[in-house]
Design an enzyme around this catalytic site. Structure first.
Site, PDB file in Angstrom:
ATOM      1  N   HIS A  18       0.818  -1.212   0.000  1.00 39.25           N
ATOM      2  CA  HIS A  18       0.000   0.000   0.000  1.00 39.25           C
ATOM      3  C   HIS A  18       0.854   1.265   0.000  1.00 39.25           C
ATOM      4  O   HIS A  18       0.425   2.305  -0.503  1.00 39.25           O
ATOM      5  CB  HIS A  18      -0.994  -0.048   1.173  1.00 39.25           C
ATOM      6  CG  HIS A  18      -2.018  -1.136   0.990  1.00 39.25           C
ATOM      7  ND1 HIS A  18      -2.571  -1.836   2.028  1.00 39.25           N
ATOM      8  CD2 HIS A  18      -2.572  -1.657  -0.150  1.00 39.25           C
ATOM      9  CE1 HIS A  18      -3.428  -2.739   1.531  1.00 39.25           C
ATOM     10  NE2 HIS A  18      -3.435  -2.647   0.233  1.00 39.25           N
ATOM     11  N   SER A 100      -6.769  -1.665  -0.660  1.00 36.89           N
ATOM     12  CA  SER A 100      -6.340  -0.858  -1.817  1.00 36.89           C
ATOM     13  C   SER A 100      -7.439   0.075  -2.345  1.00 36.89           C
ATOM     14  O   SER A 100      -7.147   1.239  -2.643  1.00 36.89           O
ATOM     15  CB  SER A 100      -5.780  -1.750  -2.924  1.00 36.89           C
ATOM     16  OG  SER A 100      -6.603  -2.864  -3.162  1.00 36.89           O
ATOM     17  N   GLU A 118     -14.096  -8.170  -7.874  1.00 32.71           N
ATOM     18  CA  GLU A 118     -13.902  -9.096  -6.754  1.00 32.71           C
ATOM     19  C   GLU A 118     -14.762 -10.329  -7.044  1.00 32.71           C
ATOM     20  O   GLU A 118     -15.953 -10.211  -7.304  1.00 32.71           O
ATOM     21  CB  GLU A 118     -14.293  -8.418  -5.432  1.00 32.71           C
ATOM     22  CG  GLU A 118     -14.377  -9.329  -4.232  1.00 32.71           C
ATOM     23  CD  GLU A 118     -13.101 -10.129  -3.930  1.00 32.71           C
ATOM     24  OE1 GLU A 118     -12.017  -9.548  -3.863  1.00 32.71           O
ATOM     25  OE2 GLU A 118     -13.223 -11.355  -3.783  1.00 32.71           O
ATOM     26  N   ASP A 143     -14.371 -12.123 -12.443  1.00 36.37           N
ATOM     27  CA  ASP A 143     -12.967 -12.532 -12.439  1.00 36.37           C
ATOM     28  C   ASP A 143     -12.108 -11.338 -12.886  1.00 36.37           C
ATOM     29  O   ASP A 143     -12.351 -10.747 -13.946  1.00 36.37           O
ATOM     30  CB  ASP A 143     -12.804 -13.713 -13.408  1.00 36.37           C
ATOM     31  CG  ASP A 143     -11.349 -14.086 -13.587  1.00 36.37           C
ATOM     32  OD1 ASP A 143     -10.607 -14.147 -12.588  1.00 36.37           O
ATOM     33  OD2 ASP A 143     -10.931 -14.292 -14.739  1.00 36.37           O
ATOM     34  N   ASP A 164      -3.483  -8.039  -7.668  1.00 42.71           N
ATOM     35  CA  ASP A 164      -3.092  -8.470  -6.316  1.00 42.71           C
ATOM     36  C   ASP A 164      -3.790  -9.796  -5.964  1.00 42.71           C
ATOM     37  O   ASP A 164      -4.646  -9.840  -5.079  1.00 42.71           O
ATOM     38  CB  ASP A 164      -3.487  -7.343  -5.341  1.00 42.71           C
ATOM     39  CG  ASP A 164      -3.093  -7.637  -3.912  1.00 42.71           C
ATOM     40  OD1 ASP A 164      -2.195  -8.475  -3.689  1.00 42.71           O
ATOM     41  OD2 ASP A 164      -3.696  -7.018  -2.999  1.00 42.71           O
TER      42      ASP A 164
END
Ligand SMILES: C[S@@+](CC[C@H](N)C(=O)[O-])C[C@H]1O[C@@H](n2cnc3c(N)ncnc32)[C@H](O)[C@@H]1O
Length: 277
Positions: A18, A100, A118, A143, A164
């Site tokens: 971060h 994030s 997500e 996805d 990430d």
């Protein structure tokens, strides 16, 4: 999909990731034109460190808890800590840790935009609750890698993609060898930041060498490990490969990461790396 980031929020790898994210966003803020931030694996956005899950692992104790109250950190880390403090409504009690999307939201100007994907259904629903009715933020139950095909290039033509993944699948790194270069091809001037864990050094070096050979754009590799890298099954540290690194990112990281390593490494093991290619 068993991975839940709530168990790991605010740990030393989150703090490193971060802080690099803040450096990237600060470079985008230098121009007035709008930017777009795309977070392929967004998580839930805001993490309650008092939750049963976070309290079970207490990973944040060796991460954000170690630096949250430091009186005089370097500039970049000061900006990151201001964001963590805002997530806690300026209270001295560290209860919430911004993920994030919340970190980028803190810096977002009216002209900028965020696209979050997500895949975990419960986490997606939680993420939507974290950012209700925000016109600047698009949230997709999707996805993240499919999202790269759908959302690149963004209309703003400037911005950042954060990748990430949880690395639950054994072939995640292997797959990224084709996913990341294909995404860069779709948006050659975008900044891409891929986070990776540091466990088995030899396999990781093979991955980085192959990836760099497939990328036609400049890269910066930055890492922070806080343990000796002699336990291949252990999370010794983490790194990020940044495609199209902003001007002077390497210098900014070199000015800040030594302080972070000093503050986070319990036995002064491990190291930092900032390498432009
Ligand atoms: C490491 S966490 C993300 C943390 C977040 N980027 C942050 O820094 O606050 C990884 C997230 O990816 C989600 N996920 C796993 N596979 C995914 C996929 N294929 N596409 C999108 N999200 C995925 C997980 O449910 C998890 O919330």
């Amino acid at each position: 999909m068993n991975y839940r980031h709530l168990y790991h929020a605010g740990n030393f790898t989150d703090v490193f990731k971060h802080i690099v994210l803040v450096a990237l966003i600060q470079s985008l803020l230098k121009k007035d034109n709008a930017f777009c931030f795309i977070d392929t694996h967004a998580g839930i956005g805001l993490y309650d460190l008092f939750s049963t899950e976070a309290q079970k692992t207490k990973e944040f104790l060796l991460g954000i808890e170690k630096i949250a109250q430091h009186a005089n950190p370097p500039e970049l880390i000061k900006a990151y800590l201001a964001c963590v403090r805002t997530a806690n409504k300026s209270s001295d009690t560290l209860q919430f840790y911004p993920g994030s999307p919340a970190i980028v939201d803190y810096f977002l100007r009216p002209q900028d935009r965020m696209v979050l994907t997500e895949l975990h259904e419960a986490d997606y629903l939680q993420l939507k609750k974290t950012f209700p009715h925000d016109k600047q933020i698009a949230i997709h139950h999707q996805d993240g890698y499919q999202g790269l095909k759908a959302f690149l290039p963004p209309k703003e033509r400037r911005g950042l993609v954060l990748i990430d993944p949880p690395y639950e699948k054994p072939d995640e790194l292997e797959n990224l060898l084709s996913i990341l270069p294909a995404a860069v091809k779709r948006w050659e001037t975008g900044i891409f930041a891929l986070w990776y864990p540091i466990k088995e050094r030899l396999a990781l070096e093979r991955f980085l060498t192959s990836l760099k050979a497939k990328l036609t754009r400049p890269t910066c590799v930055t890492e922070l490990s806080i343990y000796a890298e002699n336990l291949p099954t252990h999370l010794n540290g983490s790194g990020m490969i940044i495609v199209n690194p902003p001007w002077q990112l390497d210098q900014t990281l070199k000015n800040n990461l030594p302080w972070l390593w000093e503050a986070l490494s319990p036995h002064k093991q491990g190291k930092i790396k900032v390498e432009l290619n």
